[in-house]
Design a protein around this motif. Structure first.
Motif, PDB file in Angstrom:
ATOM      1  N   ARG A  17       1.202  -1.154  -0.127  1.00 32.89           N
ATOM      2  CA  ARG A  17      -0.331   0.354  -0.108  1.00 32.89           C
ATOM      3  C   ARG A  17       0.976   1.334  -0.379  1.00 32.89           C
ATOM      4  O   ARG A  17       0.808   2.376  -0.489  1.00 32.89           O
ATOM      5  CB  ARG A  17      -0.917  -0.382   1.387  1.00 32.89           C
ATOM      6  N   TRP A  18       2.263   1.095   0.835  1.00 34.37           N
ATOM      7  CA  TRP A  18       2.871   2.498   0.960  1.00 34.37           C
ATOM      8  C   TRP A  18       4.160   2.411  -0.910  1.00 34.37           C
ATOM      9  O   TRP A  18       3.698   3.992  -1.274  1.00 34.37           O
ATOM     10  CB  TRP A  18       4.050   1.777   1.837  1.00 34.37           C
ATOM     11  N   VAL A  19       4.037   1.605  -1.436  1.00 30.05           N
ATOM     12  CA  VAL A  19       4.852   1.392  -2.684  1.00 30.05           C
ATOM     13  C   VAL A  19       3.419   2.080  -3.280  1.00 30.05           C
ATOM     14  O   VAL A  19       3.774   3.165  -4.388  1.00 30.05           O
ATOM     15  CB  VAL A  19       5.261   0.527  -2.610  1.00 30.05           C
ATOM     16  N   ALA A  20       2.193   1.525  -3.538  1.00 25.82           N
ATOM     17  CA  ALA A  20       1.525   2.115  -4.132  1.00 25.82           C
ATOM     18  C   ALA A  20       1.112   3.781  -4.098  1.00 25.82           C
ATOM     19  O   ALA A  20       1.113   4.335  -4.882  1.00 25.82           O
ATOM     20  CB  ALA A  20       0.154   1.745  -4.686  1.00 25.82           C
ATOM     21  N   ALA A  21       0.656   4.114  -3.516  1.00 25.31           N
ATOM     22  CA  ALA A  21       1.051   5.209  -2.531  1.00 25.31           C
ATOM     23  C   ALA A  21       1.936   6.530  -2.772  1.00 25.31           C
ATOM     24  O   ALA A  21       2.052   7.485  -3.551  1.00 25.31           O
ATOM     25  CB  ALA A  21       0.640   5.695  -1.012  1.00 25.31           C
ATOM     26  N   LYS A  22       3.305   6.010  -2.573  1.00 25.52           N
ATOM     27  CA  LYS A  22       4.077   6.091  -3.150  1.00 25.52           C
ATOM     28  C   LYS A  22       4.653   6.912  -5.020  1.00 25.52           C
ATOM     29  O   LYS A  22       4.458   7.495  -5.546  1.00 25.52           O
ATOM     30  CB  LYS A  22       5.509   6.016  -2.750  1.00 25.52           C
ATOM     31  N   VAL A  23       3.785   5.646  -5.111  1.00 26.39           N
ATOM     32  CA  VAL A  23       4.221   5.700  -7.491  1.00 26.39           C
ATOM     33  C   VAL A  23       2.615   6.567  -7.772  1.00 26.39           C
ATOM     34  O   VAL A  23       3.232   7.301  -8.228  1.00 26.39           O
ATOM     35  CB  VAL A  23       3.406   4.204  -8.344  1.00 26.39           C
TER      36      VAL A  23
ATOM     37  N   VAL B 122      12.257  11.651  -8.206  1.00 24.37           N
ATOM     38  CA  VAL B 122      10.493  10.624  -7.177  1.00 24.37           C
ATOM     39  C   VAL B 122      11.409   9.520  -6.770  1.00 24.37           C
ATOM     40  O   VAL B 122      10.755   8.957  -5.338  1.00 24.37           O
ATOM     41  CB  VAL B 122       9.690  10.621  -8.143  1.00 24.37           C
ATOM     42  N   LEU B 123      11.891   9.358  -7.999  1.00 22.65           N
ATOM     43  CA  LEU B 123      13.372   7.826  -7.518  1.00 22.65           C
ATOM     44  C   LEU B 123      13.764   7.685  -6.500  1.00 22.65           C
ATOM     45  O   LEU B 123      13.486   6.379  -5.042  1.00 22.65           O
ATOM     46  CB  LEU B 123      13.418   7.102  -8.238  1.00 22.65           C
ATOM     47  N   VAL B 124      14.289   8.815  -5.966  1.00 22.69           N
ATOM     48  CA  VAL B 124      14.983   8.681  -5.292  1.00 22.69           C
ATOM     49  C   VAL B 124      14.779   9.258  -3.845  1.00 22.69           C
ATOM     50  O   VAL B 124      14.716   8.972  -2.640  1.00 22.69           O
ATOM     51  CB  VAL B 124      16.052   9.831  -5.705  1.00 22.69           C
ATOM     52  N   THR B 125      13.281   9.733  -3.995  1.00 22.77           N
ATOM     53  CA  THR B 125      12.980  10.052  -2.383  1.00 22.77           C
ATOM     54  C   THR B 125      12.317   8.922  -1.771  1.00 22.77           C
ATOM     55  O   THR B 125      11.840   8.716  -0.727  1.00 22.77           O
ATOM     56  CB  THR B 125      11.314  11.542  -3.135  1.00 22.77           C
ATOM     57  N   ILE B 126      11.557   8.329  -2.894  1.00 23.36           N
ATOM     58  CA  ILE B 126      11.198   6.927  -2.337  1.00 23.36           C
ATOM     59  C   ILE B 126      12.004   6.510  -2.344  1.00 23.36           C
ATOM     60  O   ILE B 126      11.542   5.805  -0.301  1.00 23.36           O
ATOM     61  CB  ILE B 126      10.402   6.611  -4.007  1.00 23.36           C
ATOM     62  N   ALA B 127      13.396   6.158  -2.384  1.00 18.36           N
ATOM     63  CA  ALA B 127      14.164   4.991  -1.795  1.00 18.36           C
ATOM     64  C   ALA B 127      14.747   5.703  -0.561  1.00 18.36           C
ATOM     65  O   ALA B 127      15.110   4.778   0.489  1.00 18.36           O
ATOM     66  CB  ALA B 127      15.679   5.090  -2.922  1.00 18.36           C
ATOM     67  N   THR B 128      14.763   6.526  -0.780  1.00 20.54           N
ATOM     68  CA  THR B 128      15.535   7.543   0.880  1.00 20.54           C
ATOM     69  C   THR B 128      14.284   6.861   2.041  1.00 20.54           C
ATOM     70  O   THR B 128      14.636   6.758   2.821  1.00 20.54           O
ATOM     71  CB  THR B 128      15.547   8.976   0.789  1.00 20.54           C
TER      72      THR B 128
END
Lengths: 545, 308
Positions: free
Chosen positions: B3-9, B288-294
């Protein structure tokens, strides 16, 4: 933005001054005989072209590169006389409406296609084709109505009206002659690797990095004023794009590059004949660097206000201080290399009292709390959009000094630094009272482009070359007649009279000669600028290392 | 987690759409005609026919709403269009420039982290005056503009000492000055953040208990306190990456390094709408990708976040 640019100038300047102190090595004696071989590295500060074919668009960065691989029908020598190049000889008909060009019969393009009358005709057709989107070259061949190949190497050109600027036009790199076989490949391929008859061949273009040029081993079409015959000495040229002036200079000092263009004035002033770095100065033809006064609207629709501004603006001190003696003050709308240039210092003497008297007479009698003049509740404001892409930091500082001296007479000059598109936008919307716009074209016919009332009519884009908004029927008649006459003496008289109208009407404030400057390292010998539009040519250049 | 990943995407997709829209209208609000800029370099005059042709070719003669819908439709299918000024496919052009900028930013981020860690540990150790010097350095480093720093580094290492090339030649030596230019200000900033939480950590009970177990002072710092002190800096690295991309505009121009930053500058100047849009979207996507990664690293490093 504004502050950032000042910092840029300052940092660059101090970095240069310090590095000059560091780089005072003695020059090695150079051998007298040219040496063949080697790769010369050239670093340009001009923009990277979007297309290497100078027919497409047609601006200065393209001319710089194209000079290495594309040649013209005629050239100019150092005295400004037209000399044969790809064309051996030519003849103009008595009515001036048709020309016959006899081409050399022993020249081939670097793809093997022979240079013929049909090839030149294909080039003119290419320039006139709207699909090519040519601008400078398109204007240059504007009066050509048709072409006929009389035999394999003789071309007849028929004009819609006599064109005394035709040979000047044919000398420009934007009207250079390319292989018709290569042109047929289509625009994308031709932009990537145009094919001419020049001493070098475009081998590879790596975007944002540079263009690799290699020697044309079959070269035989050097211009008459070249220093040697045969192929070029250099094996290759690495043409690099280094936008930052301080970096470019540092790269020259560290020996990473051999030649740079667009140096900062202090670097230029420090270069010397016997030092490690030598300067090559090459005045550009056409118009001088100047500020146009927009007479199309208030307050410059009043000649007294125009004169007041010109008398109030102190230019000489600024030029001396900011350019370190590397440019000379101009009192002409034409470059000093143009034979028909009229120089009138008397119209441009700085005189604050005269400026004040003129403004009083024009009704600008009051001053507000800030010292600016006011009339009917309106402040005496001058909008001055400056294209930061077309102006070196030293020139922008000069504008600031003019702003300061004009203030003493009560003018408020508002300098607006803009990128190129926004600058075009401001001009199209007539949102300017003062403007400085470069224009390079070979020959005095540039006067017609800049000051004929036809040029106040905007193209659909809104652009017009007559930025002074001069609409004078007498001037129009002089310029038209001059462009059509074949009599050189009469032509000179007509241009002199035309220039006097522009200058005595206080429509223009000339600043200095448009000059190209190049700096090269101690290993570089035999480099010169082609006298046409002062682009560098490396046919005679060699490396003493 | 899913869910967390989906929200981020979903959030990332929204950001990309918003950026594309902003750029589209922003570039058209600025006065000036892209067709003119496309054809007219300094001192050239485009003919009316040529301008009309260019407008037709690039769809600039269509109503604005139609242009917007067409552009968004193309973007949705991953078609970034053809660059006005370079006459090549934008995606191909970005592909050529992307790796140089990525290498530059990743190396700069790593260097900044290394310098920041050293500065932070130094600043919480040593004498009072040593600490003052360290924190002073941090403030100065974080305040220095890239442009000035680049010029000074060139002056010092190229013109005066002759150690490093002023322009980015191939090979590692050309990377040193650009990386330092980007890393130093960022290191100063990260070190300030780290120093505060490191000081906090060194006062914490878990450090006291580690000391009580007989850990050396260095062991306490590197095994316990640094992990704690790094948390805010990790969160900030997403933002830091974004700042490196904008810094790349200056650095790539000054050091004549090919890359996305320099492409962006010339594209903006040339009013090359597809190119500007493409580069901004790719930068935004990286961001966006880096923010998700951090965020993800944060959750690994700090178990408390997983429960929240």
């Amino acid at each position: 933005m504004r502050r950032a640019q000042r910092t840029l100038t300052f940092v660059g300047g101090s970095a240069l001054a310090l590095s000059l102190l560091a780089g005072c090595a003695a020059a090695a004696p150079s051998s007298e005989e040219p040496v063949a071989g080697g790769t010369l590295v050239y670093a340009t500060g001009d923009a990277e072209p979007s297309c290497l074919d100078p027919h497409v668009g047609g601006n200065y960065p393209q001319a710089l590169l194209a000079t290495q691989y594309i040649e013209s029908l005629v050239s100019k020598n150092a005295d400004g006389d037209i000399i044969p190049w790809l064309a051996e000889s030519w003849e103009e008909s008595d009515d001036g409406l048709s020309w016959e060009f006899r081409l050399r019969d022993d020249v081939s393009f670097t793809d093997g296609t022979p240079l013929t009358a049909d090839a030149v005709a294909a080039n003119i057709a290419h320039l006139k084709d709207p699909e090519t989107a040519s601008s400078t070259g398109y204007l240059a061949v504007g009066k050509i109505e048709s072409t006929t190949s009389l035999d394999e190497h003789t071309l007849r050109i028929d004009l819609s009206a006599p064109d005394s600027a035709l040979l000047d036009s044919f000398s420009m790199p934007w009207v250079g002659i390319q292989s018709p076989t290569a042109l047929e490949r289509g625009e994308d391929a031709n932009c990537e690797s145009p094919v001419g008859t020049g001493p070098f061949i475009v081998e590879e273009w790596t975007r944002q990095q540079g263009v690799r040029l290699v020697r044309n081993e079959d070269y035989n079409s050097w211009p008459q004023d070249a220093a040697h015959e045969g192929t070029a000495w250099l094996e290759a040229i690495d043409w690099r794009f280094i936008p930052d002036a301080a970096t470019r200079y540092a790269a020259l000092q560290s020996g990473e590059v051999d030649v740079i263009d667009n140096p900062q004035p202090n670097a230029l002033a420090a270069a010397s004949e016997d030092g490690p770095i030598t300067a090559v100065a090459a005045p550009r033809p056409g118009a001088s660097n100047r500020i146009e006064l927009n007479a199309g609207k208030a307050p410059f629709d009043d000649a007294r206000v125009r004169e007041a501004f010109i008398r109030a603006a102190k230019v000489n001190d600024g030029i001396e201080g900011l350019f370190f003696g590397t440019v000379a003050r101009s009192y002409s709308v034409l470059s000093s290399v143009e034979a028909d240039s009229l120089s009138t210092p008397e119209y441009f003497d700085a005189d604050l009292d005269a400026a004040n008297a003129l403004l009083d007479a024009a009704g600008w009698t009051q001053r507000d709390a800030d010292g600016y003049r006011v009339k009917d509740g309106q402040r005496l404001v001058l909008e001055f959009p400056v294209s930061t892409n077309q102006s070196v930091p030293a020139e922008q500082s000069l504008f600031e000094q003019i702003q300061a001296t004009a203030k003493q007479a009560g003018f408020q000059v508002i300098l607006e630094p803009l990128d190129l598109s926004s600058w075009y936008g401001a001009l199209a919307a007539h949102e300017y009272n003062l403007v400085s716009a470069p224009y390079t074209k070979v020959g005095p016919d540039v006067l017609r482009i800049l000051y004929h009332s036809d040029s106040t009519v905007p193209a659909p884009s809104g652009y017009f070359a007559n930025l002074a908004q001069l609409k004078d029927p007498k001037l129009d008649a002089l310029l038209t007649q001059a462009s059509e006459t074949t009599d050189a003496t009469l032509r000179a008289e007509l241009y002199e009279e035309a220039q006097d109208i522009v200058l005595s009407g206080y429509h223009v404030l000339p600043l200095y000669d448009q000059q190209n400057h190049y700096l090269h390292g101690e290993d570089v010998e035999g480099m010169r600028a082609l006298p046409t539009v002062s682009t560098p040519t490396f046919f005679d250049a060699w490396l003493s290392r | 987690m899913l869910r967390w990943v989906a929200a981020k995407v979903a959030g990332g997709a929204f950001v990309l759409w918003a950026i594309a829209t902003l750029i589209f209208f922003g570039l058209r609000l600025i006065p000036g005609d892209p067709a003119q800029a496309l054809l007219g370099g300094p001192g050239s005059q485009a003919s009316a026919e040529a301008l009309a042709l260019v407008r037709r070719e690039h769809g600039l003669d269509l109503p604005l709403a139609e242009q917007y819908l067409l552009a968004m439709g193309r973007l949705a299918t991953g078609d970034l269009g053809t660059s006005y000024s370079l006459r090549q496919d934008v995606l191909t052009l970005i592909g050529q420039q992307f790796w140089g900028t990525l290498l530059l930013t990743v190396l700069s981020l790593a260097t900044a982290w290394a310098i920041a860690l050293l500065l932070a540990t130094w600043a919480t150790r040593g004498s009072r005056s040593g600490r003052a010097v360290a924190s002073g350095l941090e403030v100065v480093a974080s305040a220095v503009p890239h442009f000035w720093l680049a010029s000074m580094l060139i002056l010092l290492f190229s013109s005066l000492l002759g150690l490093l090339p002023p322009v980015s030649v191939e090979g590692p030596s050309g990377l040193v000055l650009p990386v330092l230019t980007l890393a130093l200000p960022l290191a100063g900033f990260l070190a300030q953040v780290m120093r505060e939480s490191l000081a906090d950590a060194l006062e914490s009970p878990f450090v006291l208990s580690a000391r009580a177990r007989g850990e050396t002072e260095t062991g306490v710092r590197w095994r316990h306190a640094i992990r704690h002190a790094s948390l805010p800096a990790i969160s900030l690295s997403g933002w830091a990456f974004g700042s490196l991309i904008s810094g790349a505009v200056v650095v790539e121009t000054v050091f004549a390094r090919p890359g996305l930053g320099r492409s962006l500058l010339s594209a903006v100047t040339a009013r090359d709408i597809p190119m500007v849009t493409g580069i901004a979207l790719v930068s935004a996507l990286s961001f966006v990708l880096v923010t998700i990664a951090t965020d993800a690293i944060d959750r690994v490093a700090d178990p408390r976040l997983r429960r929240a």
